[in-house]
Scaffold this motif. Structure first.
Motif, PDB file in Angstrom:
ATOM      1  N   ASN A 143       0.808  -1.219   0.000  1.00  0.00           N
ATOM      2  CA  ASN A 143       0.000   0.000   0.000  1.00  0.00           C
ATOM      3  C   ASN A 143       0.843   1.272   0.000  1.00  0.00           C
ATOM      4  O   ASN A 143       0.294   2.365  -0.074  1.00  0.00           O
ATOM      5  N   GLN A 144       2.153   1.157   0.056  1.00  0.00           N
ATOM      6  CA  GLN A 144       2.999   2.338  -0.025  1.00  0.00           C
ATOM      7  C   GLN A 144       2.929   2.961  -1.415  1.00  0.00           C
ATOM      8  O   GLN A 144       3.060   4.164  -1.561  1.00  0.00           O
ATOM      9  N   THR A 145       2.728   2.147  -2.428  1.00  0.00           N
ATOM     10  CA  THR A 145       2.673   2.667  -3.790  1.00  0.00           C
ATOM     11  C   THR A 145       1.253   2.734  -4.325  1.00  0.00           C
ATOM     12  O   THR A 145       0.940   3.592  -5.120  1.00  0.00           O
ATOM     13  N   GLN A 146       0.399   1.840  -3.916  1.00  0.00           N
ATOM     14  CA  GLN A 146      -0.989   1.810  -4.381  1.00  0.00           C
ATOM     15  C   GLN A 146      -1.875   1.651  -3.155  1.00  0.00           C
ATOM     16  O   GLN A 146      -1.655   0.749  -2.367  1.00  0.00           O
ATOM     17  N   ASN A 147      -2.893   2.471  -3.014  1.00  0.00           N
ATOM     18  CA  ASN A 147      -3.618   2.503  -1.752  1.00  0.00           C
ATOM     19  C   ASN A 147      -4.821   1.578  -1.641  1.00  0.00           C
ATOM     20  O   ASN A 147      -5.682   1.819  -0.839  1.00  0.00           O
ATOM     21  N   SER A 148      -4.915   0.528  -2.377  1.00  0.00           N
ATOM     22  CA  SER A 148      -6.069  -0.350  -2.230  1.00  0.00           C
ATOM     23  C   SER A 148      -5.757  -1.820  -2.442  1.00  0.00           C
ATOM     24  O   SER A 148      -6.647  -2.588  -2.739  1.00  0.00           O
ATOM     25  N   VAL A 149      -4.522  -2.222  -2.327  1.00  0.00           N
ATOM     26  CA  VAL A 149      -4.182  -3.618  -2.557  1.00  0.00           C
ATOM     27  C   VAL A 149      -4.756  -4.450  -1.417  1.00  0.00           C
ATOM     28  O   VAL A 149      -4.562  -4.142  -0.255  1.00  0.00           O
ATOM     29  N   GLU A 150      -5.520  -5.492  -1.765  1.00  0.00           N
ATOM     30  CA  GLU A 150      -6.178  -6.332  -0.767  1.00  0.00           C
ATOM     31  C   GLU A 150      -5.749  -7.793  -0.818  1.00  0.00           C
ATOM     32  O   GLU A 150      -5.781  -8.480   0.180  1.00  0.00           O
ATOM     33  N   VAL A 151      -5.381  -8.254  -2.008  1.00  0.00           N
ATOM     34  CA  VAL A 151      -5.115  -9.671  -2.178  1.00  0.00           C
ATOM     35  C   VAL A 151      -3.972  -9.870  -3.173  1.00  0.00           C
ATOM     36  O   VAL A 151      -3.731  -9.023  -4.036  1.00  0.00           O
ATOM     37  N   LYS A 152      -3.283 -10.995  -3.016  1.00  0.00           N
ATOM     38  CA  LYS A 152      -2.199 -11.342  -3.942  1.00  0.00           C
ATOM     39  C   LYS A 152      -2.509 -12.716  -4.519  1.00  0.00           C
ATOM     40  O   LYS A 152      -2.799 -13.654  -3.793  1.00  0.00           O
ATOM     41  N   PHE A 153      -2.470 -12.811  -5.852  1.00  0.00           N
ATOM     42  CA  PHE A 153      -2.565 -14.091  -6.539  1.00  0.00           C
ATOM     43  C   PHE A 153      -1.173 -14.443  -7.046  1.00  0.00           C
ATOM     44  O   PHE A 153      -0.426 -13.566  -7.484  1.00  0.00           O
ATOM     45  N   ARG A 154      -0.843 -15.709  -6.993  1.00  0.00           N
ATOM     46  CA  ARG A 154       0.431 -16.202  -7.531  1.00  0.00           C
ATOM     47  C   ARG A 154       0.097 -17.223  -8.604  1.00  0.00           C
ATOM     48  O   ARG A 154      -0.654 -18.164  -8.355  1.00  0.00           O
ATOM     49  N   THR A 155       0.633 -17.000  -9.810  1.00  0.00           N
ATOM     50  CA  THR A 155       0.400 -17.927 -10.921  1.00  0.00           C
ATOM     51  C   THR A 155       1.738 -18.293 -11.540  1.00  0.00           C
ATOM     52  O   THR A 155       2.765 -17.673 -11.256  1.00  0.00           O
ATOM     53  N   TYR A 156       1.697 -19.274 -12.416  1.00  0.00           N
ATOM     54  CA  TYR A 156       2.870 -19.531 -13.238  1.00  0.00           C
ATOM     55  C   TYR A 156       3.055 -18.346 -14.172  1.00  0.00           C
ATOM     56  O   TYR A 156       2.141 -17.560 -14.397  1.00  0.00           O
ATOM     57  N   PHE A 157       4.221 -18.221 -14.753  1.00  0.00           N
ATOM     58  CA  PHE A 157       4.532 -17.111 -15.647  1.00  0.00           C
ATOM     59  C   PHE A 157       3.833 -17.299 -16.990  1.00  0.00           C
ATOM     60  O   PHE A 157       3.821 -18.397 -17.554  1.00  0.00           O
ATOM     61  N   GLU A 214       7.131 -17.393 -12.354  1.00  0.00           N
ATOM     62  CA  GLU A 214       5.872 -17.094 -11.692  1.00  0.00           C
ATOM     63  C   GLU A 214       5.548 -15.609 -11.799  1.00  0.00           C
ATOM     64  O   GLU A 214       6.419 -14.796 -12.094  1.00  0.00           O
ATOM     65  N   LEU A 215       4.283 -15.304 -11.567  1.00  0.00           N
ATOM     66  CA  LEU A 215       3.824 -13.918 -11.537  1.00  0.00           C
ATOM     67  C   LEU A 215       3.107 -13.671 -10.221  1.00  0.00           C
ATOM     68  O   LEU A 215       2.400 -14.552  -9.712  1.00  0.00           O
ATOM     69  N   LEU A 216       3.293 -12.486  -9.677  1.00  0.00           N
ATOM     70  CA  LEU A 216       2.546 -12.045  -8.505  1.00  0.00           C
ATOM     71  C   LEU A 216       1.592 -10.956  -8.959  1.00  0.00           C
ATOM     72  O   LEU A 216       2.005  -9.967  -9.565  1.00  0.00           O
ATOM     73  N   TRP A 217       0.327 -11.139  -8.672  1.00  0.00           N
ATOM     74  CA  TRP A 217      -0.738 -10.216  -9.051  1.00  0.00           C
ATOM     75  C   TRP A 217      -1.256  -9.551  -7.785  1.00  0.00           C
ATOM     76  O   TRP A 217      -1.863 -10.213  -6.946  1.00  0.00           O
ATOM     77  N   TYR A 218      -1.031  -8.256  -7.614  1.00  0.00           N
ATOM     78  CA  TYR A 218      -1.563  -7.512  -6.475  1.00  0.00           C
ATOM     79  C   TYR A 218      -2.857  -6.849  -6.933  1.00  0.00           C
ATOM     80  O   TYR A 218      -2.871  -6.118  -7.923  1.00  0.00           O
ATOM     81  N   CYS A 219      -3.939  -7.132  -6.218  1.00  0.00           N
ATOM     82  CA  CYS A 219      -5.268  -6.761  -6.695  1.00  0.00           C
ATOM     83  C   CYS A 219      -6.135  -6.160  -5.591  1.00  0.00           C
ATOM     84  O   CYS A 219      -5.868  -6.337  -4.407  1.00  0.00           O
ATOM     85  N   LYS A 220      -7.196  -5.514  -6.045  1.00  0.00           N
ATOM     86  CA  LYS A 220      -8.254  -5.087  -5.126  1.00  0.00           C
ATOM     87  C   LYS A 220      -9.579  -5.550  -5.689  1.00  0.00           C
ATOM     88  O   LYS A 220      -9.775  -5.610  -6.910  1.00  0.00           O
TER      89      LYS A 220
END
Length: 101
Positions: free
Chosen positions: A46-60, A91-97
Motif C-alpha cells: 500500500n505504499q505505492t498503491q492505496n487499495s491492494v487487498e489480495v495477492k494471486f500467484r500464478t505460473y509465468f 511465476e507472476l505475482l498479481w496484487y489486486c483489489k
C-alpha cells in the motif's frame, strides 16, 4: 495453487453500430494461489498503491499487465500491479483489489 481464476483483458474496439465494446475478453484460465495481504506485506504493497487487498500467484505467462483483471468465482479483482518477482519467468505475482459490484 488451488484456485481457478480467469485473467481478462479490457474491452477494445467498436461494435457494428460504432459503440465502444464494453465486454472484457478472457485471456486464459489458470490455477493460482490466493493470499489476503496482512501485516508487513499489506503495508509495503500500500505504499505505492492505496487499495491492494489480495495477492494471486500464478505460473509465468508472457503478455500479462496491470490493465487486466482477474475473475475468481463470483468476485472480480482489479489488477494494481503484476510482476515477475525474480525475473526468472517462472511465476507472476498479481496484487489486486476487489471490485465493488
Amino acid at each position: 495453487m488451488n484456485n481457478k481464476i480467469t485473467i481478462q483483458s479490457p474491452p477494445t474496439g467498436r461494435d457494428s453500430t460504432g459503440q465502444t465494446v464494453k465486454v472484457w475478453n478472457d485471456v486464459r484460465t489458470v490455477w493460482a494461489s490466493k493470499d489476503s495481504l496482512i501485516g508487513k506485506e499489506f503495508y509495503a504493497a500500500n505504499q505505492t498503491q492505496n487499495s491492494v487487498e489480495v495477492k494471486f500467484r500464478t505460473y509465468f505467462y508472457s503478455g500479462m499487465n496491470n490493465t487486466m483483471r482477474i475473475v475468481h468465482g463470483n468476485d472480480t479483482y482489479e489488477v494494481i500491479s503484476v510482476s515477475d518477482p525474480e525475473d526468472l519467468k517462472k511465476e507472476l505475482l498479481w496484487y489486486c483489489k476487489k471490485v465493488k459490484k
